[in-house]
Design a protein around this motif. Structure first.
Motif, PDB file in Angstrom:
ATOM      1  N   ALA A   1       0.827  -1.207   0.000  1.00 23.62           N
ATOM      2  CA  ALA A   1       0.000   0.000   0.000  1.00 23.62           C
ATOM      3  C   ALA A   1       0.863   1.260   0.000  1.00 23.62           C
ATOM      4  O   ALA A   1       0.578   2.222  -0.726  1.00 23.62           O
ATOM      5  CB  ALA A   1      -0.926  -0.010   1.211  1.00 23.62           C
TER       6      ALA A   1
ATOM      7  N   PHE B   1      -4.682  -0.450   2.689  1.00 22.99           N
ATOM      8  CA  PHE B   1      -5.106   0.565   1.728  1.00 22.99           C
ATOM      9  C   PHE B   1      -5.817   1.712   2.449  1.00 22.99           C
ATOM     10  O   PHE B   1      -5.617   2.887   2.133  1.00 22.99           O
ATOM     11  CB  PHE B   1      -6.035  -0.047   0.681  1.00 22.99           C
ATOM     12  CG  PHE B   1      -5.316  -0.632  -0.504  1.00 22.99           C
ATOM     13  CD1 PHE B   1      -4.130  -1.331  -0.352  1.00 22.99           C
ATOM     14  CD2 PHE B   1      -5.819  -0.494  -1.790  1.00 22.99           C
ATOM     15  CE1 PHE B   1      -3.459  -1.872  -1.436  1.00 22.99           C
ATOM     16  CE2 PHE B   1      -5.161  -1.013  -2.887  1.00 22.99           C
ATOM     17  CZ  PHE B   1      -3.979  -1.717  -2.714  1.00 22.99           C
TER      18      PHE B   1
ATOM     19  N   HIS C   1     -12.032   0.760   0.034  1.00 24.80           N
ATOM     20  CA  HIS C   1     -10.685   0.232   0.288  1.00 24.80           C
ATOM     21  C   HIS C   1     -10.602  -1.261  -0.025  1.00 24.80           C
ATOM     22  O   HIS C   1      -9.533  -1.861   0.108  1.00 24.80           O
ATOM     23  CB  HIS C   1     -10.305   0.454   1.755  1.00 24.80           C
ATOM     24  CG  HIS C   1     -10.434   1.870   2.208  1.00 24.80           C
ATOM     25  ND1 HIS C   1      -9.743   2.898   1.619  1.00 24.80           N
ATOM     26  CD2 HIS C   1     -11.201   2.428   3.173  1.00 24.80           C
ATOM     27  CE1 HIS C   1     -10.062   4.040   2.214  1.00 24.80           C
ATOM     28  NE2 HIS C   1     -10.943   3.778   3.158  1.00 24.80           N
TER      29      HIS C   1
END
Length: 269
Positions: A65, A106, A118
């Protein structure tokens, strides 16, 4: 940002092939309608692969991420697509799936899409079907998938795969062939199995910070490391970039515990 961004009216997609040793991330975009054409009448005939990440060595959800955010920037995506089979696994001592862990990472790094938030849409598990869809894209005249020149890893993987298919002597005798970005391209083609479409991108709006976020981040560190205090604190130091964070190995304890001990091997009473 590491690569050039498409125009603002292009519909962006992120495709992820997760893994602990290697992970591939593919950034793709469908062009917006030509000037003067109504979006309701627009049927796109091409999609561009404009960016990639090939991540290796200790690939954690947080690392994936963070790498996406650092290399792509705070842009809004239409959707996130992930490998269905690989993302449903629970590695090691984790009590959540790879998909759930990535979704939390995320959220922590502010990565969101207008279709899934997400979270992720799951790729089609039909491997043969995905391969045929990608081949159809690439063999069309002109090709449906336009691979940009900066896509060095995807181009290399596709060249290597083609050589191995046509010349058996080029196939490795051992080890796994790198194909993470080819897999991402297949997931992308399968996502559009009913045909390409375009949706108007929504503007990126960063989420507001709240007082409870530090505590949620710490809880996520604990959950993502199987509730191990030593590993969780190491992850927190990395996340907060405390002094010496770049030299911290968050999973050192796990490897020490897993390593065999031969301290008394060969001893006799």
């Amino acid at each position: 940002m590491r690569f050039e961004q498409p125009p603002d009216d292009w519909m962006r997609l992120l495709v992820l092939d997760p893994g602990t040793a290697r992970a591939g991330v593919l950034f793709a975009a469908v062009p917006g309608p030509p000037d003067g054409m109504s979006p309701d009448e627009y049927v796109p005939d091409q999609i561009h692969a404009y960016g990639e990440l090939m991540l290796k060595k200790d690939v954690t959800a947080d690392y994936i991420a963070r790498s996406i955010r650092e290399n792509h920037g705070p842009m809004q995506f239409y959707t996130f697509v992930i490998d269905k089979m690989g993302s449903m696994a629970k590695p090691g001592t984790f009590d959540i799936t790879i998909r759930e862990n990535l979704s939390r990472a995320f959220a922590k790094h502010g990565l969101s899409s207008q279709n899934t938030g997400h979270d992720f849409e799951l790729s089609n598990p039909d491997v043969d079907g995905r391969e045929l869809m990608l081949k159809a894209w690439l063999s069309a005249d002109p090709p449906v998938l336009r691979v940009h020149r900066n896509m060095v890893h995807l181009n290399r993987q596709m060249d290597n795969f083609y050589r191995m298919q046509t010349d058996p002597t080029k196939r490795p005798k051992s080890g796994k062939v790198e194909s993470e970005l080819i897999d991402c391209a297949e997931y992308l083609a399968a996502y559009f199995e009913d045909g390409l479409f375009w949706r108007s991108p929504q503007p990126y709006t960063p989420e507001e910070e709240d007082e409870e976020k530090p505590m949620r981040d710490l809880i996520q560190d604990f959950e993502s490391t199987g509730w191990d205090v030593e590993e969780a604190l190491a992850m927190a130091k990395i996340r907060l970039k405390m002094p010496g964070w770049e030299n911290i190995d968050p999973f050192a304890k796990r490897r020490r515990q897993a390593a065999p001990s031969f301290g008394t091997f060969g001893k006799t009473d």
